[in-house]
Design a protein around this motif. Sequence first.
Motif, PDB file in Angstrom:
ATOM      1  N   PRO A 154       0.817  -1.217   0.000  1.00  0.00           N
ATOM      2  CA  PRO A 154       0.000   0.000   0.000  1.00  0.00           C
ATOM      3  C   PRO A 154       0.854   1.272   0.000  1.00  0.00           C
ATOM      4  O   PRO A 154       0.417   2.301  -0.526  1.00  0.00           O
ATOM      5  N   ALA A 155       2.072   1.210   0.557  1.00  0.00           N
ATOM      6  CA  ALA A 155       2.909   2.413   0.612  1.00  0.00           C
ATOM      7  C   ALA A 155       3.297   2.858  -0.789  1.00  0.00           C
ATOM      8  O   ALA A 155       3.251   4.051  -1.110  1.00  0.00           O
TER       9      ALA A 155
ATOM     10  N   MET B 165       0.290   4.219  -2.636  1.00  0.00           N
ATOM     11  CA  MET B 165      -0.004   5.577  -2.173  1.00  0.00           C
ATOM     12  C   MET B 165       0.973   6.560  -2.816  1.00  0.00           C
ATOM     13  O   MET B 165       0.584   7.619  -3.318  1.00  0.00           O
TER      14      MET B 165
ATOM     15  N   MET C  57       0.120   9.565  -5.452  1.00  0.00           N
ATOM     16  CA  MET C  57       0.454  10.978  -5.209  1.00  0.00           C
ATOM     17  C   MET C  57       1.284  11.545  -6.357  1.00  0.00           C
ATOM     18  O   MET C  57       1.073  12.681  -6.792  1.00  0.00           O
TER      19      MET C  57
ATOM     20  N   PHE D 155       1.970  17.358  -3.462  1.00  0.00           N
ATOM     21  CA  PHE D 155       2.543  16.504  -2.407  1.00  0.00           C
ATOM     22  C   PHE D 155       4.061  16.634  -2.328  1.00  0.00           C
ATOM     23  O   PHE D 155       4.632  16.671  -1.251  1.00  0.00           O
TER      24      PHE D 155
ATOM     25  N   ASP E 225       6.868  18.096  -0.010  1.00  0.00           N
ATOM     26  CA  ASP E 225       8.192  17.717   0.458  1.00  0.00           C
ATOM     27  C   ASP E 225       8.694  16.521  -0.349  1.00  0.00           C
ATOM     28  O   ASP E 225       8.042  15.486  -0.412  1.00  0.00           O
TER      29      ASP E 225
ATOM     30  N   LEU F   6      11.154  14.587   0.290  1.00  0.00           N
ATOM     31  CA  LEU F   6      11.539  13.410   1.088  1.00  0.00           C
ATOM     32  C   LEU F   6      10.333  12.539   1.444  1.00  0.00           C
ATOM     33  O   LEU F   6      10.503  11.368   1.777  1.00  0.00           O
ATOM     34  N   LEU F   7       9.133  13.117   1.374  1.00  0.00           N
ATOM     35  CA  LEU F   7       7.939  12.294   1.606  1.00  0.00           C
ATOM     36  C   LEU F   7       7.922  11.129   0.622  1.00  0.00           C
ATOM     37  O   LEU F   7       7.575   9.999   0.969  1.00  0.00           O
TER      38      LEU F   7
ATOM     39  N   HIS G 126      10.441   8.513   1.829  1.00  0.00           N
ATOM     40  CA  HIS G 126       9.939   7.740   2.979  1.00  0.00           C
ATOM     41  C   HIS G 126       8.906   6.723   2.524  1.00  0.00           C
ATOM     42  O   HIS G 126       8.969   5.544   2.888  1.00  0.00           O
ATOM     43  N   LEU G 127       7.923   7.153   1.751  1.00  0.00           N
ATOM     44  CA  LEU G 127       6.864   6.230   1.323  1.00  0.00           C
ATOM     45  C   LEU G 127       7.438   5.132   0.433  1.00  0.00           C
ATOM     46  O   LEU G 127       7.098   3.963   0.565  1.00  0.00           O
TER      47      LEU G 127
ATOM     48  N   PHE H 101       9.571   2.747   2.522  1.00  0.00           N
ATOM     49  CA  PHE H 101       8.761   1.972   3.468  1.00  0.00           C
ATOM     50  C   PHE H 101       8.231   0.729   2.761  1.00  0.00           C
ATOM     51  O   PHE H 101       8.035  -0.319   3.379  1.00  0.00           O
TER      52      PHE H 101
END
Lengths: 635, 200
Positions: A228-229, A232, A236, A247, A255, A257-258, A261-262, A265
Amino acid sequence: MSSSDEGLRDTGLDSVRLHDWLSRTWDHKRGLVGWFSTVDHKVIGRRYIITALFFLALGGLAAAIMRLQLARPENTIVGPDLYNQLFSMHGTTMMFLFAVPVMEAFAIYLVPLMVGTRAIAFPRLNAFSYYVFLMGGLMMWIAFAFNTGAEAGWFSYVPLAGPEFSPGKRTDFWAQMITFTEVAALSVAVVVIVTVFKQRAPGMTLNRIPLFVWSELVTSFVVLFAMPAVMMASTMLILDRLVGTHFFNPAEGGDALLWQHLFWFFGHPEVYIIFLPATGMVSAILPAFTRCPVFGYTAIVLSLIATGFLAFGLWVHHMFVAGLPQLGSSFFTASSMVIAIPSGIQIFCWIATLWLGSPVYRTPLLFVLGFIVIFVLGGLTGVMAAAVPIDAQIHDSYFIVAHFHYVLVGGAVFPLVGAIYYWYPKATGRMMSERLGRWHFALAFITFNAAFFPMHILGLAGMPRRVYTYPAEAGWSAMNLVVSLASLAFAFSFVLLAWNMMRSLRHGTPAGPNPWTAGTLEWATPSPPPPYNFARIPVIDNVEPLWRGNGSPAGEVSGLRVDARELLVTTLTEAMPDLREPSPADSIWPLLAAVAVGATFFGSIFTPWAVIWGLGPVAVTLIGWFWPKGAPEDE
Amino acid sequence: MPDRPDLDLSHLPTAGFGSRSAITWGTYGFILLEATGFALAIGAYFYLQSRSSEWPLGVIPPDLEPGTILTLAMLASLVPNHFIKAFARNHRVQAVRLGLVLMSVVGVALLVIRALEFAVLNVRWDTNAYGSIIWLLLALHTLHLLTDVADTIVLTALIFTRHGHKKRRLGDVEDNGVYWDFVVWSWLPIYAVIYWVPRW
């Protein structure tokens, strides 16, 4: 009793009539519609494996072209733009269209056989997932053929992949391909979990589940929480690109870096989604060729589960040079080193199995031994890269390319090839050539190391990843030539594999049900297995049920219907018989639903309204799928 | 293999409710992965908030009324939903039919309120990252709401046919109810994030 409790049972049928009835009930219809309607997990699993291997070949071709380009300094076979697409397509294909699907495909084919059931859970969802996966992969490669291939790397970092620096449709195709493959992967994960939870043969308590099945079960849970990460994230990204959301746009509060991270992850667990089934393959192959149950069954199961959990605590180690707080980096260094422990436990258990047993060095075992050597080397450079100061030096260099090819090819592809040699006789009824297999192994092992070991040195010498060429003065020329030659030879080793697979289909020695005298249930049924898998569902009392005195399971089940598809549903932990549930009949609707969903995703690349237009066809096909049509299984 | 079967299972029932049935575990699986999606979207919200000096970014928070009314209505819908699940287990087909009609009507009403919610967010998705993330959260939940309402309507139609008396179809009713519980409970944290976090 209601009408659904009636019907013809297997009790008292002799084996000939039993076979006739079960074949009539479970076999799919001939002809094109029958071909597209089948929900047999073995047929779908086979298609998945062949499709994934086809994408492996495409990804491999992309790599071969890159190596031709890099064979000499300042080479001009491909330019920078095509090179960007080649490495992006290579990485994306290998991760999303080959490695994950092929590992899940082995689960689709083998898990129902290994747990002793007639069909996979939710077989129509399973078929749907295949068509979605196929369409996503084809869509991306057809786009590439029209010069619209992915271009921002397999992890498509923003802002490089954002609307400003990746104009046009290239990254949109990449992002929607992610949606396709993740829908497929998530569906398969649910299917596998429910098959393992509820359809195990009576007596297959938790501590009698084959280790390969355990590995696929843990992997499926990792998929549930990881995929799901990336869905998502890619949603985005495509929204930023197509409808102007922000986003990842720092100018409007977003951002970059978002994204990282996603993505990570998902991206780090992804490694274990590929690696854990491979360890399961090793744990399946070893006992068959050492004549000895795997040493430390409980330790291996706990290691698998521990790896599954720890996989979610590592993602930031891909971001050590992104400027994160130092305390965070230290934590992720520690967790990255901790995950070496469960993997180490598994490796020691396998070595102990080899030590205690009497190994017979057939091709599958050779690939397992190759795996152990290469994976340990890749694991060691992984522990090195987990240290922030070392990572800062080698980040984005060929050292990392060497590291992850050792881990992924050594850790996943070698066991996978071993698994192909091991289970090919089950799926086709014929043995692959042992002589060719040994040549294949020798060539693959030597050329893999010749191709990827020098990359460590190239990286330390400063050669960065993702450059389409380099100057002669850099001093990397000789080593790059070696790497390129060895890579091409490594690619050729797969030609040997393909040749062996195709040739053995006609000319291989007939295998019989259990050519390796292995102990798990898939070997209790003919090769290839009949559409109904088992004439009678076995009852087991052992983790290697075929290694009892007479080579057959402890008992058999009777009382199941033979004139309609019926499964035995058992309890979660003890696998006590609980229900006789119907299993869905063949249906064309999963294909139609996949086409509707695929058209919606594809259309959304060009206009957001496609999502609205798509709702109708998707709803119609889903209703067609679920609405009962009067088959006995629907009652 | 021996010719003598050992374990006669002809007496086993052909359908069961709850964790006995495979389909329920499939529903749990999808709930788990969708909940992960919600959690990640909420995580992205707080991540973006942590990167900004002001929040919400230069706009006013969404109006409270439609979202709050929807929340109360969804919580109230848990009551009939609970009874429908119980009726299905007890094979009370007429009660299930009436309950599903009610839930279909409630579902459509909720979708209408949801449409109003989008109108009072007081920010567009393309205004800034704050607008993007709250539109994403609301759209993501709307997708689930829409799916389950459509599923409920189809199931209502199905249960009025001769299939309505089949135990397996009543199991489907129960699973649909389980999924509705998820749609309601997953809304509460999203409601809090969209409507109350910007007011803190």
